[in-house]
Scaffold this motif. Sequence first.
Motif, short mmCIF file in Angstrom:
data_model
loop_
_atom_site.label_atom_id
_atom_site.label_comp_id
_atom_site.label_asym_id
_atom_site.label_seq_id
_atom_site.Cartn_x
_atom_site.Cartn_y
_atom_site.Cartn_z
N HIS A 1 -9.39 6.70 1.04
CA HIS A 1 -8.96 5.55 0.26
C HIS A 1 -9.22 5.88 -1.20
CE1 HIS A 1 -9.26 1.52 -1.61
NE2 HIS A 1 -8.14 1.40 -0.96
N VAL A 2 -8.19 5.80 -2.02
CA VAL A 2 -8.29 6.18 -3.42
C VAL A 2 -8.78 4.98 -4.22
CG1 VAL A 2 -7.03 7.05 -5.43
CG2 VAL A 2 -6.43 7.85 -3.12
N ASP A 3 -10.06 5.03 -4.58
CA ASP A 3 -10.62 3.97 -5.42
C ASP A 3 -11.25 4.64 -6.64
OD1 ASP A 3 -13.02 5.04 -4.49
OD2 ASP A 3 -13.49 3.33 -3.23
N ASN A 4 -11.76 3.85 -7.57
CA ASN A 4 -12.32 4.39 -8.80
C ASN A 4 -13.52 5.29 -8.55
OD1 ASN A 4 -10.39 3.27 -10.49
ND2 ASN A 4 -11.54 1.37 -10.75
N GLU A 5 -14.34 4.96 -7.56
CA GLU A 5 -15.50 5.80 -7.25
C GLU A 5 -15.05 7.18 -6.77
OE1 GLU A 5 -19.31 5.99 -4.19
OE2 GLU A 5 -18.16 4.14 -4.34
N TRP A 6 -14.08 7.22 -5.84
CA TRP A 6 -13.58 8.49 -5.33
C TRP A 6 -12.93 9.31 -6.45
CZ3 TRP A 6 -8.81 10.94 -4.51
CH2 TRP A 6 -8.86 12.06 -3.67
N LYS A 7 -12.14 8.62 -7.30
CA LYS A 7 -11.50 9.32 -8.41
C LYS A 7 -12.54 9.95 -9.33
CE LYS A 7 -7.43 6.35 -8.91
NZ LYS A 7 -6.76 5.42 -9.83
N THR B 1 -3.74 5.31 -0.39
CA THR B 1 -4.51 6.08 0.60
C THR B 1 -3.88 7.46 0.69
OG1 THR B 1 -5.06 4.11 1.88
CG2 THR B 1 -5.22 6.21 3.01
N ASP C 1 -2.62 -0.20 -4.12
CA ASP C 1 -3.62 0.38 -3.23
C ASP C 1 -3.04 1.70 -2.70
OD1 ASP C 1 -6.05 0.39 -1.89
OD2 ASP C 1 -5.21 -0.61 -0.14
N ASP D 1 -2.69 12.56 -6.56
CA ASP D 1 -2.84 11.19 -7.03
C ASP D 1 -2.58 11.10 -8.54
OD1 ASP D 1 -3.49 10.31 -4.46
OD2 ASP D 1 -5.63 10.61 -4.79
N THR E 1 0.84 -1.20 0.00
CA THR E 1 0.00 0.00 0.00
C THR E 1 0.87 1.25 0.00
OG1 THR E 1 -1.74 -1.13 1.23
CG2 THR E 1 -1.78 1.26 1.29
#
Length: 182
Positions: free
Chosen positions: A134-140, A116, A114, A103, A76
């Motif tokens: 947490h950097v995920d596709n939804e947040w992006k 964060t 992963d 990011d 991570t």
Amino acid sequence: MLEELRTIEISGRNIVMFDVICRYVMQTLQFDLSLLQKSGADSFEVIATEVPGKADVGGFHFSGRIDRIDSFSDGTLRVVDYKTGSFDRTKTEKFDRQLYIYDLFIEKDCAGKDVTDAVYHIPTILTDELYTVHVDNEWKGVMQEAVQETIDEICDLSKPFRRLSPGSRACEQCNFKTLCGR
């Protein structure tokens, strides 16, 4: 290196500044240790500091420096942004946009990892919870939309330019304060 520091004479106001800086560094190290213990990870490494980055978004070129990037033993990555001024945890929109741009700076280098994002608010580092995302596709996706909305608003000539109230602290670090006349 510590021996070299001991040979430097510190006097006057610099004694106070040196003491404050040492306390902030110790607070940050204590905070990192407690986070490591809470996470259950066996180690992490600060892999980079003051990382320059560039990204293009909505026809605009962004550049800046990421304060710190950590790598945990499980692979991570953590993007750390230090804040020494005010940080209102109930109004994180502008900080989230900033973290999103960071990011983008490292997106190619950390593909598949992963990630964060974390804000270290130094004045309250030992008393407040760490602000993380947490950097995920939804947040992006949400952040990409938010940044584009901000860009669209800046470019919309039908919207009047709002000056900040006189004496606003935001003007202190603004790159355009000479154009504004403040």
